[in-house]
Design a protein around this motif. Structure first.
Motif, PDB file in Angstrom:
ATOM      1  N   PRO A 308     -22.323  67.811  42.781  1.00 21.19           N
ATOM      2  CA  PRO A 308     -22.701  67.975  44.191  1.00 21.19           C
ATOM      3  C   PRO A 308     -22.096  66.874  45.053  1.00 21.19           C
ATOM      4  O   PRO A 308     -22.010  65.727  44.641  1.00 21.19           O
ATOM      5  CB  PRO A 308     -24.222  67.852  44.138  1.00 21.19           C
ATOM      6  CG  PRO A 308     -24.456  66.871  43.025  1.00 21.19           C
ATOM      7  CD  PRO A 308     -23.373  67.129  42.006  1.00 21.19           C
ATOM      8  N   ALA A 309     -21.681  67.250  46.238  1.00 18.61           N
ATOM      9  CA  ALA A 309     -21.140  66.300  47.200  1.00 18.61           C
ATOM     10  C   ALA A 309     -21.314  66.901  48.585  1.00 18.61           C
ATOM     11  O   ALA A 309     -20.572  67.808  48.960  1.00 18.61           O
ATOM     12  CB  ALA A 309     -19.672  66.008  46.911  1.00 18.61           C
ATOM     13  N   GLU A 310     -22.285  66.410  49.337  1.00 18.65           N
ATOM     14  CA  GLU A 310     -22.597  66.981  50.648  1.00 18.65           C
ATOM     15  C   GLU A 310     -22.007  66.121  51.754  1.00 18.65           C
ATOM     16  O   GLU A 310     -22.348  64.937  51.887  1.00 18.65           O
ATOM     17  CB  GLU A 310     -24.104  67.099  50.843  1.00 18.65           C
ATOM     18  CG  GLU A 310     -24.481  67.758  52.150  1.00 18.65           C
ATOM     19  CD  GLU A 310     -25.947  68.116  52.227  1.00 18.65           C
ATOM     20  OE1 GLU A 310     -26.335  68.833  53.183  1.00 18.65           O
ATOM     21  OE2 GLU A 310     -26.715  67.702  51.335  1.00 18.65           O
ATOM     22  N   ALA A 311     -21.103  66.707  52.523  1.00 16.97           N
ATOM     23  CA  ALA A 311     -20.485  65.988  53.633  1.00 16.97           C
ATOM     24  C   ALA A 311     -21.533  65.729  54.711  1.00 16.97           C
ATOM     25  O   ALA A 311     -22.311  66.613  55.068  1.00 16.97           O
ATOM     26  CB  ALA A 311     -19.330  66.795  54.205  1.00 16.97           C
ATOM     27  N   SER A 312     -21.549  64.511  55.226  1.00 17.36           N
ATOM     28  CA  SER A 312     -22.507  64.154  56.280  1.00 17.36           C
ATOM     29  C   SER A 312     -21.821  63.812  57.593  1.00 17.36           C
ATOM     30  O   SER A 312     -22.469  63.728  58.627  1.00 17.36           O
ATOM     31  CB  SER A 312     -23.371  62.980  55.829  1.00 17.36           C
ATOM     32  OG  SER A 312     -22.559  61.847  55.530  1.00 17.36           O
ATOM     33  N   ARG A 313     -20.510  63.599  57.539  1.00 18.34           N
ATOM     34  CA  ARG A 313     -19.798  63.262  58.768  1.00 18.34           C
ATOM     35  C   ARG A 313     -18.304  63.483  58.591  1.00 18.34           C
ATOM     36  O   ARG A 313     -17.768  63.312  57.497  1.00 18.34           O
ATOM     37  CB  ARG A 313     -20.075  61.801  59.154  1.00 18.34           C
ATOM     38  CG  ARG A 313     -19.712  61.463  60.599  1.00 18.34           C
ATOM     39  CD  ARG A 313     -20.389  60.173  61.081  1.00 18.34           C
ATOM     40  NE  ARG A 313     -19.847  58.981  60.442  1.00 18.34           N
ATOM     41  CZ  ARG A 313     -20.473  58.251  59.520  1.00 18.34           C
ATOM     42  NH1 ARG A 313     -21.693  58.619  59.102  1.00 18.34           N
ATOM     43  NH2 ARG A 313     -19.919  57.166  59.004  1.00 18.34           N
ATOM     44  N   LEU A 314     -17.652  63.852  59.703  1.00 19.83           N
ATOM     45  CA  LEU A 314     -16.200  64.010  59.755  1.00 19.83           C
ATOM     46  C   LEU A 314     -15.661  62.953  60.707  1.00 19.83           C
ATOM     47  O   LEU A 314     -16.049  62.908  61.873  1.00 19.83           O
ATOM     48  CB  LEU A 314     -15.840  65.413  60.248  1.00 19.83           C
ATOM     49  CG  LEU A 314     -14.373  65.696  60.583  1.00 19.83           C
ATOM     50  CD1 LEU A 314     -13.522  65.685  59.324  1.00 19.83           C
ATOM     51  CD2 LEU A 314     -14.246  67.044  61.302  1.00 19.83           C
ATOM     52  N   GLU A 315     -14.777  62.090  60.199  1.00 17.50           N
ATOM     53  CA  GLU A 315     -14.276  60.998  61.016  1.00 17.50           C
ATOM     54  C   GLU A 315     -12.766  61.114  61.216  1.00 17.50           C
ATOM     55  O   GLU A 315     -12.002  61.011  60.250  1.00 17.50           O
ATOM     56  CB  GLU A 315     -14.591  59.647  60.360  1.00 17.50           C
ATOM     57  CG  GLU A 315     -16.060  59.276  60.399  1.00 17.50           C
ATOM     58  CD  GLU A 315     -16.304  57.853  59.929  1.00 17.50           C
ATOM     59  OE1 GLU A 315     -15.370  57.256  59.342  1.00 17.50           O
ATOM     60  OE2 GLU A 315     -17.404  57.333  60.148  1.00 17.50           O
ATOM     61  N   PRO A 316     -12.317  61.334  62.450  1.00 14.91           N
ATOM     62  CA  PRO A 316     -10.874  61.331  62.702  1.00 14.91           C
ATOM     63  C   PRO A 316     -10.324  59.923  62.521  1.00 14.91           C
ATOM     64  O   PRO A 316     -10.891  58.944  63.023  1.00 14.91           O
ATOM     65  CB  PRO A 316     -10.771  61.781  64.164  1.00 14.91           C
ATOM     66  CG  PRO A 316     -12.110  62.366  64.490  1.00 14.91           C
ATOM     67  CD  PRO A 316     -13.098  61.664  63.634  1.00 14.91           C
ATOM     68  N   CYS A 317      -9.255  59.810  61.763  1.00 10.96           N
ATOM     69  CA  CYS A 317      -8.570  58.532  61.575  1.00 10.96           C
ATOM     70  C   CYS A 317      -7.147  58.686  62.101  1.00 10.96           C
ATOM     71  O   CYS A 317      -6.751  59.757  62.555  1.00 10.96           O
ATOM     72  CB  CYS A 317      -8.556  58.144  60.093  1.00 10.96           C
ATOM     73  SG  CYS A 317     -10.193  58.044  59.334  1.00 10.96           S
ATOM     74  N   GLU A 318      -6.376  57.654  62.031  1.00 17.27           N
ATOM     75  CA  GLU A 318      -5.014  57.724  62.534  1.00 17.27           C
ATOM     76  C   GLU A 318      -4.147  58.516  61.562  1.00 17.27           C
ATOM     77  O   GLU A 318      -3.785  58.037  60.492  1.00 17.27           O
ATOM     78  CB  GLU A 318      -4.443  56.316  62.711  1.00 17.27           C
ATOM     79  CG  GLU A 318      -3.196  56.304  63.590  1.00 17.27           C
ATOM     80  CD  GLU A 318      -2.806  54.885  63.969  1.00 17.27           C
ATOM     81  OE1 GLU A 318      -1.617  54.580  63.856  1.00 17.27           O
ATOM     82  OE2 GLU A 318      -3.695  54.105  64.354  1.00 17.27           O
ATOM     83  N   GLY A 319      -3.874  59.782  61.901  1.00 15.98           N
ATOM     84  CA  GLY A 319      -3.017  60.604  61.061  1.00 15.98           C
ATOM     85  C   GLY A 319      -3.737  61.381  59.981  1.00 15.98           C
ATOM     86  O   GLY A 319      -3.106  62.156  59.261  1.00 15.98           O
ATOM     87  N   HIS A 320      -5.051  61.189  59.837  1.00 15.86           N
ATOM     88  CA  HIS A 320      -5.795  61.950  58.830  1.00 15.86           C
ATOM     89  C   HIS A 320      -7.275  61.963  59.188  1.00 15.86           C
ATOM     90  O   HIS A 320      -7.671  61.444  60.235  1.00 15.86           O
ATOM     91  CB  HIS A 320      -5.575  61.362  57.425  1.00 15.86           C
ATOM     92  CG  HIS A 320      -6.100  59.959  57.267  1.00 15.86           C
ATOM     93  ND1 HIS A 320      -5.344  58.853  57.525  1.00 15.86           N
ATOM     94  CD2 HIS A 320      -7.321  59.510  56.878  1.00 15.86           C
ATOM     95  CE1 HIS A 320      -6.058  57.763  57.303  1.00 15.86           C
ATOM     96  NE2 HIS A 320      -7.268  58.131  56.919  1.00 15.86           N
ATOM     97  N   TYR A 321      -8.092  62.574  58.320  1.00 16.51           N
ATOM     98  CA  TYR A 321      -9.533  62.654  58.533  1.00 16.51           C
ATOM     99  C   TYR A 321     -10.265  62.092  57.320  1.00 16.51           C
ATOM    100  O   TYR A 321      -9.797  62.224  56.175  1.00 16.51           O
ATOM    101  CB  TYR A 321      -9.966  64.111  58.756  1.00 16.51           C
ATOM    102  CG  TYR A 321      -9.379  64.722  60.006  1.00 16.51           C
ATOM    103  CD1 TYR A 321      -9.978  64.525  61.234  1.00 16.51           C
ATOM    104  CD2 TYR A 321      -8.212  65.481  59.938  1.00 16.51           C
ATOM    105  CE1 TYR A 321      -9.432  65.075  62.384  1.00 16.51           C
ATOM    106  CE2 TYR A 321      -7.657  66.032  61.084  1.00 16.51           C
ATOM    107  CZ  TYR A 321      -8.276  65.824  62.305  1.00 16.51           C
ATOM    108  OH  TYR A 321      -7.731  66.356  63.447  1.00 16.51           O
ATOM    109  N   GLY A 322     -11.405  61.470  57.571  1.00 17.92           N
ATOM    110  CA  GLY A 322     -12.244  60.971  56.492  1.00 17.92           C
ATOM    111  C   GLY A 322     -13.513  61.792  56.388  1.00 17.92           C
ATOM    112  O   GLY A 322     -14.122  62.150  57.409  1.00 17.92           O
ATOM    113  N   ILE A 323     -13.914  62.128  55.160  1.00 22.63           N
ATOM    114  CA  ILE A 323     -15.150  62.874  54.916  1.00 22.63           C
ATOM    115  C   ILE A 323     -16.170  61.904  54.325  1.00 22.63           C
ATOM    116  O   ILE A 323     -15.937  61.315  53.270  1.00 22.63           O
ATOM    117  CB  ILE A 323     -14.918  64.054  53.962  1.00 22.63           C
ATOM    118  CG1 ILE A 323     -13.804  64.967  54.503  1.00 22.63           C
ATOM    119  CG2 ILE A 323     -16.214  64.825  53.763  1.00 22.63           C
ATOM    120  CD1 ILE A 323     -14.088  65.544  55.873  1.00 22.63           C
TER     121      ILE A 323
END
Length: 550
Positions: A308-323
């Motif tokens: 299990p791995a539940e995403a809690s936030r989507l963060e725009p970064c420079e050139g990519h995204y962090g989950i």
């Protein structure tokens, strides 16, 4: 049942679970493995450990057993031409059984990675192995093989562990403190107080005391989130039909692909007992089996599934995204496909939470079917999910009542399901009827319902109420990040973002797409979700050509 003695009788092939390989197939496998002599007592693979080799028996006999010592039982005995293993070998789970040599002979051992490649390249061999392994997994589940969960039916943590195992089709046995006479003796043997339950007994005497879902997943070999500085091409959030289709197409296109899901593969479709109108499966297929096949496909192409791995936030970064998962950035990706689907809507009645898992259910799988043996069942809802559940539960239940708010189901239910409901004995549809109260102490005893036309109150005796009244999108974690419609579904393909014109299925961020039931305006069908998952991958490629991310 004790272990098989020497010269044990070979187990007949059961529903295609134990087929034989022909000489040509063995010859092909021999090019990738090595032959070994084996003696009685040799262990070829062990319960609780990851199976790293595909074993074909050339001479002699091998018993597949579960448990240790006096509690050991024989699952099957195999002779020449048979192969060992089950689904875990293809998807990287730990083994749930032990293979021990009973008669001397010779085996062919092929590394698991080599077999996965062969399965992908040889349709005949791949289909034979896949069908066998899927059937073996079903047999193991039916035999209550695997780890044991000991606890109280009233414990939310015990319910959490049981649901995780059932949804992921992981073989296990539930030992109920309230019903199983052997529970107290087993706890005394392990020196565990009933107050310390639930516990999981795994791999002989390994005891996990009220493990988190992630701890249980790690123990049985499921991948867990691991932070990394590497940026993958695509992260797919959700492993329902849309997410699994996206992972198959992305990975097969050569994109580095990571898939995260909070609970289990299959999504809502994974809880369906039988999908009969999905293209290419005229006899129908269960949602769980469809998901298992898709997981194997995705893994075959190199997708990494983490549950299990539940995403809690989507963060725009420079050139990519962090989950963000559990407060940490678990995955970084150039593109994101959101396929988190929807969760079943709950009844608006008092004390509902009290009965969830002990009388109120939102899925109809083999796990729930066992609880309905020779008992009356109530299903709330008039759509396809409710109909499929009613037909499935009718196998074990003494009767099934469907409570429907409207006056007709044909507007909300596929014709073939409505016709089957009409001709199935034991299923009654009660129109203009709504649940207004749940009755019982610690478990459900009855449902009080009202006819909305006449005002008449009815008390329906049941210990199992199944709720299928629509779904709400799983998008709480996206509020304030992406545009959502007034019902909470993700808005896609409308207007422009500050960074450019949006593609179809693209959200407020370039390179972030939504597919399947989570998307505003989507068609709530498995086939359309699969199509959107595939389409999202094509759009990812299109976006990469403008951003140069890949």
């Amino acid at each position: 049942m004790t272990a098989a003695p020497a010269c044990a009788v070979e187990t007949p092939d059961l529903c295609g679970a134990y087929p034989r390989l022909d000489e040509q197939q063995i010859t092909e496998l021999s090019r990738h493995g090595e032959r070994r002599s084996v003696s009685p007592g040799d262990i070829l693979h062990r319960e609780g450990e990851q199976t790293r080799e595909f074993i074909v028996i050339l001479r002699g006999k091998v018993a597949v057993v579960e448990g240790d010592g006096a509690k050991q039982r024989t699952i099957a005995v195999h002779g020449p031409g048979r192969f060992l293993g089950e689904l875990g070998l293809l998807i990287g789970q730990a083994g749930f059984v032990t293979a021990v040599v009973r008669e001397p002979g010779e085996v062919l051992a092929v590394p698991a990675d080599e077999v996965r490649t062969l399965v992908a390249g040889d349709p005949a061999l791949g289909d034979l192995i896949l069908r066998s392994y899927l059937t073996r997994r079903t047999l193991l589940i039916g035999l209550d093989a695997g780890f044991r969960i000991i606890g109280s039916r009233y414990s939310p943590d015990a319910r959490r562990l049981r649901e995780f195992a059932a949804r992921n089709r992981i073989p296990h046995r539930w030992i109920d403190l309230e019903e199983d006479e052997a529970a107290d003796a087993l706890l005394r043997e392990l020196r565990i107080s009933p107050h310390d339950t639930p516990v999981v007994i795994w791999h002989g005497d390994q005891v996990l005391r009220n493990p988190t879902t992630a701890e249980l997943a790690k123990a049985i070999g499921l991948l867990v989130p691991a932070s990394s500085d590497a940026v993958c091409d695509v992260v797919v959030l959700g492993a329902g039909p849309a997410g699994l289709a996206a992972s198959v197409y992305a990975a097969s296109d050569g994109l580095t692909t990571v898939v995260l899901d909070a609970v289990a593969t299959g999504g809502q479709a994974g809880t369906s007992s039988r999908i009969e109108n999905y293209l290419g499966f005229p006899p129908g297929i269960s949602g769980a089996e469809l998901a298992e096949r898709a997981v194997i496909q995705a893994s075959k192409f190199g997708a990494r599934l983490t549950i299990p791995a539940e995403a809690s936030r989507l963060e725009p970064c420079e050139g990519h995204y962090g989950i963000i998962v559990e407060g940490e950035c678990a995955v970084k990706a150039h593109a994101v496909i959101i396929a988190t689907g929807a969760r079943y809507r709950k009844l608006d009645v008092p004390h509902l939470e009290k009965f969830e898992g002990s009388g109120v259910y939102y899925a109809a799988t083999p796990f729930e079917l066992r609880m309905c043996r020779r008992s009356p069942v109530v299903v709330v809802g008039g759509g396809n999910s409710a109909a499929q559940a009613a037909l499935y539960l009718n196998r074990n239940a003494s009767s099934v009542r469907m409570l429907v708010r409207g006056s007709d189901v044909h507007a909300s239910m596929s014709r073939y399901l409505a016709d089957e409901i009409d001709r199935t004995p034991g299923i009654e549809i009660m129109y203009h009827t709504e649940v207004c109260e749940l009755l019982g102490d610690r478990t459900l005893r009855a449902v009080r319902a009202q006819n909305t036309r006449t005002g008449e109150l009815l008390e329906i005796q049941t210990s199992a109420l199944f709720v299928f009244i629509g779904a709400e999108p799983h998008t709480e974690w996206l509020k304030g990040t992406l545009p959502l419609d007034n019902r909470g579904f993700v808005v896609t393909g409308q207007g422009t973002s500050p960074w450019g014109t949006l593609l179809p299925l693209e959200t407020g961020y370039l390179g972030v797409f939504a597919a399947g039931d989570v998307r505003s305006g989507s068609v709530k069908r498995v086939a359309s979700a699969v199509g959107e998952g595939a389409m999202a991958v094509r759009l990812v490629h299109e976006r990469f050509t403008t951003t140069g991310s890949q």
